[in-house]
Design a protein around this motif. Structure first.
Motif, PDB file in Angstrom:
ATOM      1  N   ASP A   1       3.524   0.740  11.933  1.00 45.83           N
ATOM      2  CA  ASP A   1       3.086   1.423  10.709  1.00 45.83           C
ATOM      3  C   ASP A   1       3.625   0.731   9.451  1.00 45.83           C
ATOM      4  O   ASP A   1       4.766   0.244   9.434  1.00 45.83           O
ATOM      5  CB  ASP A   1       3.581   2.878  10.724  1.00 45.83           C
ATOM      6  CG  ASP A   1       2.911   3.684  11.821  1.00 45.83           C
ATOM      7  OD1 ASP A   1       1.821   3.273  12.277  1.00 45.83           O
ATOM      8  OD2 ASP A   1       3.478   4.711  12.226  1.00 45.83           O
ATOM      9  N   GLU A   2       2.794   0.774   8.415  1.00 46.79           N
ATOM     10  CA  GLU A   2       3.194   0.121   7.166  1.00 46.79           C
ATOM     11  C   GLU A   2       4.414   0.789   6.539  1.00 46.79           C
ATOM     12  O   GLU A   2       5.245   0.122   5.926  1.00 46.79           O
ATOM     13  CB  GLU A   2       2.014   0.117   6.194  1.00 46.79           C
ATOM     14  CG  GLU A   2       0.900  -0.806   6.671  1.00 46.79           C
ATOM     15  CD  GLU A   2      -0.310  -0.806   5.777  1.00 46.79           C
ATOM     16  OE1 GLU A   2      -0.270  -1.451   4.722  1.00 46.79           O
ATOM     17  OE2 GLU A   2      -1.306  -0.149   6.147  1.00 46.79           O
TER      18      GLU A   2
ATOM     19  N   LEU B   1       2.560  -4.116   9.614  1.00 49.35           N
ATOM     20  CA  LEU B   1       1.283  -4.480   9.006  1.00 49.35           C
ATOM     21  C   LEU B   1       0.158  -3.536   9.415  1.00 49.35           C
ATOM     22  O   LEU B   1      -0.977  -3.684   8.963  1.00 49.35           O
ATOM     23  CB  LEU B   1       0.912  -5.935   9.384  1.00 49.35           C
ATOM     24  CG  LEU B   1       1.885  -7.021   8.898  1.00 49.35           C
ATOM     25  CD1 LEU B   1       1.403  -8.398   9.340  1.00 49.35           C
ATOM     26  CD2 LEU B   1       2.018  -6.986   7.380  1.00 49.35           C
ATOM     27  N   GLY B   2       0.474  -2.593  10.301  1.00 50.16           N
ATOM     28  CA  GLY B   2      -0.495  -1.554  10.645  1.00 50.16           C
ATOM     29  C   GLY B   2      -1.759  -2.045  11.338  1.00 50.16           C
ATOM     30  O   GLY B   2      -2.821  -1.434  11.185  1.00 50.16           O
TER      31      GLY B   2
ATOM     32  N   CYS C   1      10.629  -4.880  12.564  1.00 49.52           N
ATOM     33  CA  CYS C   1       9.493  -5.532  11.911  1.00 49.52           C
ATOM     34  C   CYS C   1       9.930  -6.815  11.194  1.00 49.52           C
ATOM     35  O   CYS C   1       9.204  -7.805  11.188  1.00 49.52           O
ATOM     36  CB  CYS C   1       8.839  -4.582  10.904  1.00 49.52           C
ATOM     37  SG  CYS C   1       8.002  -3.181  11.666  1.00 49.52           S
TER      38      CYS C   1
END
Lengths: 86, 387
Positions: free
Chosen positions: B53-54, B59-60, B114
């Protein structure tokens, strides 16, 4: 027959066909622990969850998942109702 | 698959730095060295956060896009060990946190995962058994707001460099699918020790070690999912581990195929390019078939998984087909290159050693066949009739 009873009856028919072939319906109680009694093993649990997702259109990616929700016909019925309630 | 413009751009971004990432890969394989430089370069691209998830720093992107970009990594970077560490990092820690982690766990750990600054791993296999996870011996016992973990884990990929490890431990009876729980454990936890990096046949640039848990106290809030849901967490992870890890292999196979075609078109023997000899051409054609078959299985299975279909059999077939194809194409490439292929200098013998690992980790070829035979009803156990 209520919706709850229909769901339970559908689940029971599936359990009997897939996991307990040859077992008379009246011998399987809706509260019987399918996991602790070895009816549903690890692979069986995955197959059961997948079937519930497809049969009752449960959005599994959006709900909390716990094996306890699949312990018995009653538990699966409650899970289906709670997961599909709008 | 038919990629969109955005998917192609994401993949091109990784492929553009492939040569920089892989530089020195043969020497690193020889010394068994993890590439910190390559890791940092990849981190800068945002690759590690691709499917997350952003709001957590990702970067979703969806599963298929993630696989398409990872295939590009495999195609452009011949450091197979580093590639393996990348998928291990993303899938072993990031994926279970994203799907099952509490808001607190996600907020605390996903941004670092991430960014690549918090390296992830998971610990499943034990010295007494690899595939028989339902009988794992590592235990987690509740103690107030904590769990106390004890046991030994074997073959922990990324173990020596990990900051967090998802440890699967038994909180219930053996063989009970409700008896496992997943814990996020920080590697500086008292009582947690790591063995020395294990020397191995292939994937030598991806560090591996044993993990020893001696009364390791883990807060209850670090349970991923719920207590007893570890098997479901693991199943979710393993499906994605197979897809992510082996789509990288597809990329590596594409790279290998391209090199073989180029070599066969330029290498001359007995007055003709060796590719003009049918026996050798057929070998390369079979490589092409292996690559495309593997790719189709991976992307088809990913699309079905994303749509919520049951892919239990598909995953087993995909894993088996791709891992065996990787070994076959690596061996064929050595044959195409002849004596050069057999030398370490060309890096092809390394690829064969790396490929063998794929027939073992994430469930051996034999285990996949066992799963398929069970799932198509050949091993249905006769249950007690009195229920």
């Amino acid at each position: 027959m209520s919706t709850t009873e229909t769901v339970a009856s559908t689940i029971k028919a599936h359990i009997l066909a897939e996991f307990l072939p040859g077992t008379p319906s009246e011998e399987l109680d809706n509260s019987y622990d399918l996991i602790d009694n070895g009816v549903v093993d690890s692979l069986g649990l995955l197959r059961l969850i997948s079937w519930v997702e497809q049969r009752f259109h449960v959005p599994l990616d959006e709900v909390e998942l716990s094996p306890d929700d699949f312990r018995s016909i009653d538990a699966i019925g409650h899970f289906v109702e709670a997961s599909t309630r709008s | 698959m038919r990629a969109t413009e955005q998917q192609r751009e994401l993949r091109a971004g990784i492929q553009a730095i492939g040569p920089a990432i892989e530089a020195g890969h043969i020497a690193r394989d020889h010394s068994g060295t993890f590439s910190e430089t390559g890791w940092k370069l990849l981190a800068e691209t945002g690759l590690f956060g691709l499917p997350f998830d952003e709001e957590s720093g990702g970067l979703g992107q969806d599963l298929v896009t993630t696989l398409y970009v990872l295939e590009g990594l495999g195609e452009s970077c011949r450091d197979g060990g580093l590639n393996f560490s990348v998928s291990t990092h993303m899938v072993s820690a990031g994926v279970p946190l994203q799907r099952f982690g509490s808001a607190g766990l996600k907020a605390r750990y996903l941004p670092g995962i991430c960014a690549g600054t918090t390296i992830g791993a998971h610990a499943i296999t034990e010295p007494e058994g690899g595939s028989d996870i339902m009988r794992m011996r590592t235990t987690a016992v509740a103690d107030g707001d904590d769990f106390i973990l004890n046991g030994t884990k074997a073959f922990v990929s990324n173990g020596p460099i990990a900051d967090v490890i998802v440890v699967y431990a038994r909180t219930g009876k053996p063989e009970n699918p409700a008896g496992l729980t997943a814990f996020l454990v920080e590697t500086d936890s008292p009582g947690l020790t790591r063995g020395n990096p294990i020397e191995k046949m292939g994937l030598r640039t991806s560090p591996l070690c044993e993990l020893f848990l001696d009364d390791v106290r883990v807060p209850r809030r670090n349970v991923i999912g719920s207590v007893g849901a570890g098997f479901l967490v693991l199943d979710h992870v393993m499906k994605r581990e197979i897809l992510c890890s082996f789509v990288i292999n597809v990329g590596e196979m594409r790279n290998r195929l391209e090199r073989c075609v180029e070599y066969a078109r330029t290498r001359t023997q007995f007055g003709a390019h060796i590719g003009s000899y049918q026996s050798l051409a057929n070998k390369i054609v079979e490589m092409k078939i292996d690559v495309e078959t593997s790719a189709k299985w991976i992307f088809d299975t990913a699309e079905k998984l994303a749509e919520g279909e049951d892919v239990s059999i598909d995953i087993a077939i995909t894993k088996l087909i791709t891992s065996e194809a990787n070994v076959r194409t690596a061996l064929s490439a050595i044959q195409v290159f002849g004596g050069y292929g057999y030398t370490a200098e060309y890096g092809l013998e390394k690829e064969l050693r790396n490929a063998v690992a794929g027939t073992i980790y994430s469930g051996t070829t034999e285990i996949q066949k066992q799963r398929i035979s069970t799932l198509i009803g050949l091993h249905r156990a006769v249950k007690p009739t009195k229920a």
